[in-house]
Design an enzyme around this catalytic site. Sequence first.
Site, mmCIF file in Angstrom:
data_model
loop_
_atom_site.group_PDB
_atom_site.id
_atom_site.type_symbol
_atom_site.label_atom_id
_atom_site.label_comp_id
_atom_site.label_asym_id
_atom_site.label_seq_id
_atom_site.Cartn_x
_atom_site.Cartn_y
_atom_site.Cartn_z
ATOM 1 N N SER A 165 0.879 -1.185 0.000
ATOM 2 C CA SER A 165 0.000 0.000 0.000
ATOM 3 C C SER A 165 0.907 1.223 0.000
ATOM 4 O O SER A 165 2.110 1.112 0.263
ATOM 5 C CB SER A 165 -0.834 -0.020 1.285
ATOM 6 O OG SER A 165 -1.416 1.238 1.553
ATOM 7 N N TYR A 219 -1.923 -1.716 10.242
ATOM 8 C CA TYR A 219 -1.915 -1.833 8.774
ATOM 9 C C TYR A 219 -0.557 -1.404 8.203
ATOM 10 O O TYR A 219 0.055 -2.113 7.403
ATOM 11 C CB TYR A 219 -3.036 -0.941 8.240
ATOM 12 C CG TYR A 219 -3.318 -1.021 6.760
ATOM 13 C CD1 TYR A 219 -4.146 -2.007 6.246
ATOM 14 C CD2 TYR A 219 -2.797 -0.087 5.877
ATOM 15 C CE1 TYR A 219 -4.435 -2.061 4.887
ATOM 16 C CE2 TYR A 219 -3.084 -0.134 4.514
ATOM 17 C CZ TYR A 219 -3.905 -1.124 4.026
ATOM 18 O OH TYR A 219 -4.189 -1.169 2.679
HETATM 19 N N1 LIG Z 1 -8.731 0.055 -1.455
HETATM 20 C C1 LIG Z 1 -7.668 0.781 -1.234
HETATM 21 O O1 LIG Z 1 -7.697 2.018 -1.288
HETATM 22 C C2 LIG Z 1 -6.348 0.126 -0.950
HETATM 23 C C3 LIG Z 1 -5.203 0.948 -0.889
HETATM 24 C C4 LIG Z 1 -3.967 0.371 -0.646
HETATM 25 C C5 LIG Z 1 -3.860 -1.011 -0.492
HETATM 26 N N2 LIG Z 1 -4.970 -1.785 -0.538
HETATM 27 C C6 LIG Z 1 -4.792 -3.237 -0.368
HETATM 28 O O2 LIG Z 1 -5.290 -3.883 -1.506
HETATM 29 C C7 LIG Z 1 -5.729 -5.209 -1.147
HETATM 30 C C8 LIG Z 1 -7.145 -5.425 -1.650
HETATM 31 O O3 LIG Z 1 -7.987 -4.500 -0.985
HETATM 32 P P1 LIG Z 1 -9.416 -4.042 -1.520
HETATM 33 O O4 LIG Z 1 -9.469 -2.573 -1.342
HETATM 34 O O5 LIG Z 1 -9.708 -4.637 -2.836
HETATM 35 O O6 LIG Z 1 -10.338 -4.665 -0.363
HETATM 36 P P2 LIG Z 1 -11.680 -5.523 -0.385
HETATM 37 O O7 LIG Z 1 -12.139 -5.558 1.022
HETATM 38 O O8 LIG Z 1 -12.627 -5.052 -1.430
HETATM 39 O O9 LIG Z 1 -11.138 -6.975 -0.810
HETATM 40 C C9 LIG Z 1 -10.315 -7.713 0.052
HETATM 41 C C10 LIG Z 1 -10.835 -9.143 0.122
HETATM 42 O O10 LIG Z 1 -9.964 -9.874 1.001
HETATM 43 C C11 LIG Z 1 -10.775 -10.708 1.788
HETATM 44 N N3 LIG Z 1 -10.065 -11.077 3.023
HETATM 45 C C12 LIG Z 1 -9.922 -10.339 4.139
HETATM 46 N N4 LIG Z 1 -9.256 -11.028 5.066
HETATM 47 C C13 LIG Z 1 -8.970 -12.235 4.531
HETATM 48 C C14 LIG Z 1 -8.312 -13.405 5.004
HETATM 49 N N5 LIG Z 1 -7.839 -13.469 6.262
HETATM 50 N N6 LIG Z 1 -8.191 -14.469 4.180
HETATM 51 C C15 LIG Z 1 -8.709 -14.428 2.932
HETATM 52 N N7 LIG Z 1 -9.354 -13.344 2.427
HETATM 53 C C16 LIG Z 1 -9.490 -12.282 3.219
HETATM 54 C C17 LIG Z 1 -12.026 -9.909 2.073
HETATM 55 O O11 LIG Z 1 -13.108 -10.740 2.477
HETATM 56 C C18 LIG Z 1 -12.257 -9.227 0.724
HETATM 57 O O12 LIG Z 1 -13.077 -10.038 -0.107
HETATM 58 C C19 LIG Z 1 -5.590 -5.288 0.383
HETATM 59 O O13 LIG Z 1 -4.384 -5.919 0.694
HETATM 60 C C20 LIG Z 1 -5.547 -3.825 0.796
HETATM 61 O O14 LIG Z 1 -4.874 -3.653 2.013
HETATM 62 C C21 LIG Z 1 -6.219 -1.248 -0.757
#
Ligand SMILES: NC(=O)c1ccc[n+]([C@@H]2O[C@H](COP(=O)([O-])OP(=O)(O)OC[C@H]3O[C@@H](n4cnc5c(N)ncnc54)[C@H](O)[C@@H]3O)[C@@H](O)[C@H]2O)c1
Length: 320
Positions: free
Chosen positions: A147, A164
């Site tokens: 991230s 995080y």
């Molecule tokens: N959305 C943002 O702005 C953003 C920014 C930087 C980084 N990220 C990172 O990107 C990645 C995806 O995030 P997103 O925004 O698509 O989130 P999201 O919540 O839409 O998708 C994440 C998925 O991971 C699943 N999950 C959570 N814990 C889990 C576990 N222990 N085992 C298996 N699955 C699990 C959730 O159920 C969800 O379906 C994450 O690692 C997040 O930290 C997101």
Amino acid sequence: MDSFEGKLAVVTGGGSGMGRELVRQLAAQGCSVAACDLNADSVAAAAAVARSDAPPGTQVTAHTCDVSDEAQVLRFRDELLERHDSDHVDLVFSNAGIGGAGSFVRDGRAEWERTFAIDWWGVYYCARAFLPLLIASGDGVLVNTSSVNGFWATLGPGMPNSAYSTAKFAVKGFSEALIEDLRSNAPQVRVAVVMPGHVGTDIIANTLRAHGLPEPERMTDDQVTELIPAELAPEGASPDDLRRLLVQANAGFRDNAPLSAAEAAAIILDGVRSGAWRILVGEDAEKLDEAVRARPEAAYDYDQLGRWPDTVPGAGAQEG
Ligand SMILES: NC(=O)c1ccc[n+]([C@@H]2O[C@H](COP(=O)([O-])OP(=O)(O)OC[C@H]3O[C@@H](n4cnc5c(N)ncnc54)[C@H](O)[C@@H]3O)[C@@H](O)[C@H]2O)c1
């Protein structure tokens, strides 16, 4: 790797957001996918959509797995090899992640360790489980999602993001350390680290679920007031106001983002195809990376750092 066609990819957290889009876009390009998620229904639905978009011969399987539990990761690995009748995998997207436990001082230890366990140990266990299978591919790529909080450990004024950020720094450090390790010891595999800025997803709602909380509408008064302490709540807010605030925070984070999950997944896949090891996702991520590199001492002096994060709707919410 010029094309994903005919390959086999693993995607963790494939039920929502960027993971769901990675599953869909990979499958549409003729790449078979094994997707896992904590949430069995959402990953089953994501796999069904991906299958309907995919060319004949592309297999998409859905698996239930909590990546913070090594035994479940190993079971997921064995299950997918059997269902795809394969002895290797070509790509691993360690994408699953949640937020929460922003404050080391104020938030509970169990919540802090849950966030850290998913965001760090999940990536670590997947690397342990899948590296031998990436080596067996002969042309493997490990793609770990960090991230902007992997190089900048805050969400802005009054918004610490400690569990995080600690995990995401670890993911970035681990991935960078693997560059030379793989080059020296397993040159048939490469690693990429993904650093998204603000991407429109349901991560706030999914974070609450992963911490064992019900939908905001069904939270008790105690749950909702513990989640949004008085000093962060609008003055005089009732528990019902706080429930509405949580629903709005998730919708706002998802709907007011500069980049959609589909756009983010396309950037990630372009980056992987191009051979990049460092994939910044979004103009906000690029700008912040530039600013922190140019003026590391100013990283936590928000005025000096520049206009970020004011330019990013939702940056004052819970995730980064
Ligand atoms: N959305 C943002 O702005 C953003 C920014 C930087 C980084 N990220 C990172 O990107 C990645 C995806 O995030 P997103 O925004 O698509 O989130 P999201 O919540 O839409 O998708 C994440 C998925 O991971 C699943 N999950 C959570 N814990 C889990 C576990 N222990 N085992 C298996 N699955 C699990 C959730 O159920 C969800 O379906 C994450 O690692 C997040 O930290 C997101």
